[in-house]
Motif scaffolding. Structure first.
Motif, PDB file in Angstrom:
ATOM      1  N   THR A   1      40.914  -3.460  96.391  1.00 44.26           N
ATOM      2  CA  THR A   1      39.966  -4.103  95.477  1.00 44.26           C
ATOM      3  C   THR A   1      40.517  -5.383  94.872  1.00 44.26           C
TER       4      THR A   1
ATOM      5  N   ASP B   1      36.589  -9.510  95.731  1.00 44.09           N
ATOM      6  CA  ASP B   1      35.241  -9.126  96.154  1.00 44.09           C
ATOM      7  C   ASP B   1      34.814 -10.043  97.302  1.00 44.09           C
TER       8      ASP B   1
ATOM      9  N   ASN C   1      26.258  -9.709  99.892  1.00 38.42           N
ATOM     10  CA  ASN C   1      27.194  -9.848  98.775  1.00 38.42           C
ATOM     11  C   ASN C   1      26.752  -8.956  97.617  1.00 38.42           C
TER      12      ASN C   1
ATOM     13  N   ASN D   1      27.636  -5.671  97.046  1.00 40.56           N
ATOM     14  CA  ASN D   1      28.538  -4.619  96.599  1.00 40.56           C
ATOM     15  C   ASN D   1      29.757  -5.194  95.881  1.00 40.56           C
ATOM     16  N   SER D   2      30.404  -4.356  95.114  1.00 42.34           N
ATOM     17  CA  SER D   2      31.574  -4.779  94.348  1.00 42.34           C
ATOM     18  C   SER D   2      32.815  -4.775  95.217  1.00 42.34           C
ATOM     19  N   ALA D   3      33.934  -5.243  94.646  1.00 37.68           N
ATOM     20  CA  ALA D   3      35.198  -5.295  95.373  1.00 37.68           C
ATOM     21  C   ALA D   3      35.568  -3.917  95.889  1.00 37.68           C
TER      22      ALA D   3
END
Length: 883
Positions: free
Chosen positions: A331, A334, A352, A354-356
């Motif tokens: 993580t 991102d 783009n 979703n999170s890291a």
């Protein structure tokens, strides 16, 4: 500049040079700003090239006390303990050289740093000043030397930080550096550890993982591990950044050709802190300014899935002697994924959401071509990732055109179709049907339309126009009506099938390469504004018609000839056109304009040239040796090119012309008939038959010499005694050279009588020779044929077998005034003054008088040359010349 040391246990002496704000892991203190190869190395993450060399023994290197120097003894240490090999100045021949080479190569395979051996070193003293910088051909950026670190020292080696990469190996460690276990792993790990310092990486420590850059050497693994990899790629990028990198679309890394059975994966490693010595498939974004472009190709329309997967592991880590904390390298940044069209600039999709640490995905149907994927990171940190591209065959939807929201056919926007229940938009690969259930029959195409199957079934007229184009799918025309493709740029590669009705193709068709089939009873009209580059092939089934041009549009549709025209139906040409690759047994109709048939011996059909049209057969084989017949209708013109040998049946109608562009174009299998005109000297080894299948009224004319040979066959049909009405003759402007066979037949139940005369041939420049053989029909028992060869004509006469009286020119059995009229009309043509004296001497005699007995019945010489023949055939031996 400080230096780092590596020990088997905690060293008694460690020098630190840590930057402020350093990370707790993959500690990247510094990076090279200039090398012997790179005048400027660029920003963080930019790849570099470093040279490395061995300092000659006695080169002054740093001593163990600050400010002192000692002579290097590394080469002597290596030669003494690991062998000299063949000796000499080429150190690559030494048995210990691969230990160094393999170490540098392993680091090159895992990062954006390229290490190159420099065989030269000028022995300049080691220094942390510019005096000792690497120089190509003189000394390396990284220089290897050795010294004693003192009795009992556990230090294995030390190394300068950038921009100076000098390494000093402890030559007291004989036992350890001569240990060949695991391919000299202890020595190689020592070298790779120090070289990592030499590119700006500091020590870290981990309580639950093992890394090469830790201050205590481990031989439990081979080479860099996960934290080491992150540090190298954070400073210098991954291996794909080399050779110009892949930061722009023009330098995209090509992944290969995608198919359902050939998915593509890159960056498959990085989910473990341990890295095996053979593993190299690591991929990273080194910071928020880094961009990675990749490309892949499709050879067919596919449903494509792009999957961007962050990679990493969680472990305890901290700086040497500092506090450790858990680090999740999954993580760190991102990531986003973008897909671009084949031009590299049009954005097709962006993922783009979703999170890291969470994967991103793009799914889309794509047409054949090369596409581009882009990966970016949002944080100023490194992130390992994997990129997968897979494909499957698309599943189409069955749609029916409705047109409730206007006339536009586009992709994914206007719901002008029905999918069985409710309105639906068209998507790539869908099957669409246009039929008479909709009243909207003018359809505006918008954008590139990639369909599966397109069926247009109408008894009326559908008109397709607009700036869009059909780029994929099969097109079928049915229903018996008219379909007009008036848009340009159609480039679909599927089949076009015209099963019924008429398809009219207008506009620019240069991009078309669909194979086209025209079924029986159907018509395709090609009236394109430009088809110079069109590569579609044509299959015309029996009863089908390909029409090129229209009555009002006669421009050249195919400037370079349509390719692959296979014909068992009809090709109707209303334009100035060139036809090649015409095969089969159909019909070519030249209606207007000028049509050239290129050489193609596979054509076995019929050619018709209509009034006002011109056809040229090129190189003699344009009709094909198996072509059956050629008809030149009244007002038409057929040109036979030089060099040909035609064997077809040619009929040239009245007021039509065959023009011979070269000498002797007809073979002994050819047949020439009709009532038109032949321009050019002709030697005819085949058959000439004046007249047509519908009329014998007229003549077949030759504007130059006509030469018959032994194989020639001259056929006449006599349907009465009136020339030009009841039988057709030959008119030759030049000379007529006779040979071969004269074959005469009777038609229309005509039976000649004794007073009939038939002028079969006239030649303005003279008649030469006689026929080799005569095939003449049977007459009544009291009649016989006679043939007259004059200077300018050939005539057939009917003679009585009962008696022939001298001076009985009309063969009525009596010499009287009627015979004088015949003599007068034929004076200087058929008769002479001697014939008049013969008539005068026998005037008043009749058949059966005592003047001529029965023995006189037979050959009575007529003027010029008279030959009496039987009613069957009389063959003459030899070719008799009259001049």
């Amino acid at each position: 500049m400080a230096k780092y040391l590596l020990a088997l246990v905690w060293p008694w002496y460690v020098l630190f040079a840590l930057c402020s704000g350093q990370a707790d892991a993959y500690i990247a203190n510094d990076r090279w700003f200039r090398t012997a190869t790179n005048i400027s190395t660029g920003s963080l993450g930019t790849p570099i090239t470093l040279t490395w060399s061995f300092a000659p023994d006695n080169t002054l290197i740093s001593g163990n006390t600050t400010g002192t120097t000692v002579p290097s003894n590394l080469l002597n240490f290596l030669d003494t303990n690991l062998g000299v090999g063949p000796g000499g100045s080429d150190l690559t021949e030494r048995p210990w050289f691969p230990i160094f080479e393999q170490s540098f190569n392993r680091l090159s395979a895992l990062s954006g740093v390229t290490y190159i051996y420099e065989p030269n070193d000028d022995a300049r003293a080691f220094s942390d000043t510019n005096n000792a910088r690497g120089v190509l051909g003189t000394r390396g950026d990284i220089r290897l030397g050795g010294k004693s670190y003192g009795s009992g020292s556990n230090i294995l080696a030390s190394n300068y930080f950038p921009d100076f990469g000098e390494m000093m190996i402890n030559t007291d460690q004989v036992t350890r550096f001569t240990n060949s276990t695991n391919n000299s792993r202890l020595f190689r790990n020592t070298l790779m550890h120090e070289v990592m310092h030499g590119i700006g990486i500091s020590h870290v420590e981990s309580s639950n993982a093992a890394f090469l850059i830790e201050p205590i050497l481990s031989t439990g693994f081979d080479g860099p591990q996960l934290d080491d990899l992150l540090a190298m790629q954070r400073l210098y990028g991954d291996v794909y950044e080399k050779n110009g990198g892949n930061d722009v679309v023009g330098n995209a890394t090509f992944l290969g050709t995608l198919s359902p059975t050939n998915p593509i994966q890159i960056g498959t490693l990085g989910n473990s802190t341990a890295i095996a010595a053979s593993q190299i498939d690591f991929l990273s974004i080194d910071d928020d300014s880094d961009t990675d472009f990749f490309s892949f190709s499709l050879t067919e329309r596919l449903h494509v899935s792009l999957d961007l997967t962050p990679r990493g592991a969680t472990y305890m880590v901290g700086p040497q002697g500092g506090t450790q904390s858990p680090l999740n390298t999954l993580t760190l940044s991102d990531l986003s994924l973008a897909l671009f069209d084949i031009n590299g600039t049009t954005l097709l999709d962006l993922a783009n959401a979703n999170s890291a640490g969470v994967a991103e995905q793009i799914q889309r149907q794509l047409l054949p071509g090369t596409y581009f994927a882009r990966v970016k990171g949002a944080q100023n940190d490194i992130q390992l990732y994997g990129l997968g591209v897979s494909a499957s065959l698309p599943v189409p939807t069955q749609l029916v055109w409705v047109g409730n929201f206007g006339s536009t056919w586009d992709t994914g926007i206007t719901p002008n179709f029905s999918a069985g229940s409710g309105m639906a938009t068209f998507l790539e690969d869908d099957h669409v049907r246009f039929d008479d259930s909709s009243s909207v029959k003018t359809v505006f195409l918008n954008g590139e339309l990639a369909a599966g199957d397109i069926l247009i079934s109408t008894a009326g007229t559908y008109f397709f126009t607009g700036s869009g184009s059909i780029v994929a799918g099969n097109l079928t025309i049915d229903g018996g009506g008219f379909v007009v493709l008036a848009n340009s740029g159609n480039s679909y590669s599927g089949e076009t099938r015209v099963l019924a009705g008429t398809l009219i193709i207008l506009g620019d068709t240069n991009a078309m390469h669909s194979p086209i089939t025209i079924a029986s009873g159907a018509t395709l009209t090609m009236d394109a504004t430009d088809a110079a580059s069109m590569t579609s092939s044509f299959t015309i089934e029996a009863g089908g018609t390909l029409q090129i041009g229209t009555a009002t549009s006669t421009t050249n549709v195919f400037p370079d000839a349509p390719t692959g025209v296979f014909n068992s139906g009809t090709i109707r040409v209303l334009a100035s056109e060139t036809l090649s690759a015409v095969a089969g047994g159909g019909q070519i109709e030249v209606v207007q304009g000028t049509t050239t048939l290129l050489a193609n011996p596979a054509f076995a059909g019929n050619l018709t040239v209509q009034s006002g049209a011109v056809a040229k057969v090129d190189d003699g084989a344009g009709l094909g040796s198996a072509a059956t017949s050629v008809l030149v209708e009244s007002g038409g013109l057929l040109r036979l090119a030089e060099g040909g040998m035609f064997s077809q049946s040619f009929e040239v109608a009245a007021e039509a012309t065959i023009e011979l562009l070269g000498a002797d174009p007809l073979s002994d299998s050819a047949r020439l008939s009709g009532l038109g005109q032949v321009d050019g000297a002709l030697t005819m080894p085949g058959t000439i038959a004046p007249g047509s299948s519908t009329t014998l009224a007229g003549s077949l004319s030759f504007t130059d010499d006509l030469t018959l040979v032994e194989s020639s066959h001259l056929e006449f049909q006599l349907g009465g005694a009136t020339a030009g009405v009841d039988f057709a003759s030959l008119l030759v402007t030049g000379e007529a050279l006779l040979a071969g066979t004269l074959d005469v037949a009777l038609t229309n139940q005509f039976m000649p009588t004794a007073d009939n005369s038939f002028e079969l041939l006239s030649a303005a420049a003279g008649v030469i020779g006689v026929f080799d053989a005569l095939l003449l029909p049977a007459l009544e028992s009291n009649l016989e044929w006679s043939i007259v060869y004059n200077d300018f004509s050939v005539r057939l006469l009917i003679a009585s077998t009962i008696i022939f009286l001298p001076g009985d020119f009309n063969f009525d059995g009596t010499v009287d005034a009627a015979d004088y009229t015949v003599w007068r009309d034929g004076l200087d043509i058929t008769y002479t003054l001697d014939d008049f004296n013969l008539w005068r001497d026998h005037f008043g005699q009749s058949a059966g008088s005592s003047v001529l007995g029965a023995s006189s019945a037979g050959a009575v010489p007529e003027p010029a040359m008279l030959v009496l023949v039987s009613a069957i055939a009389l063959a003459f031996s030899g070719h008799r010349s009259r001049r």
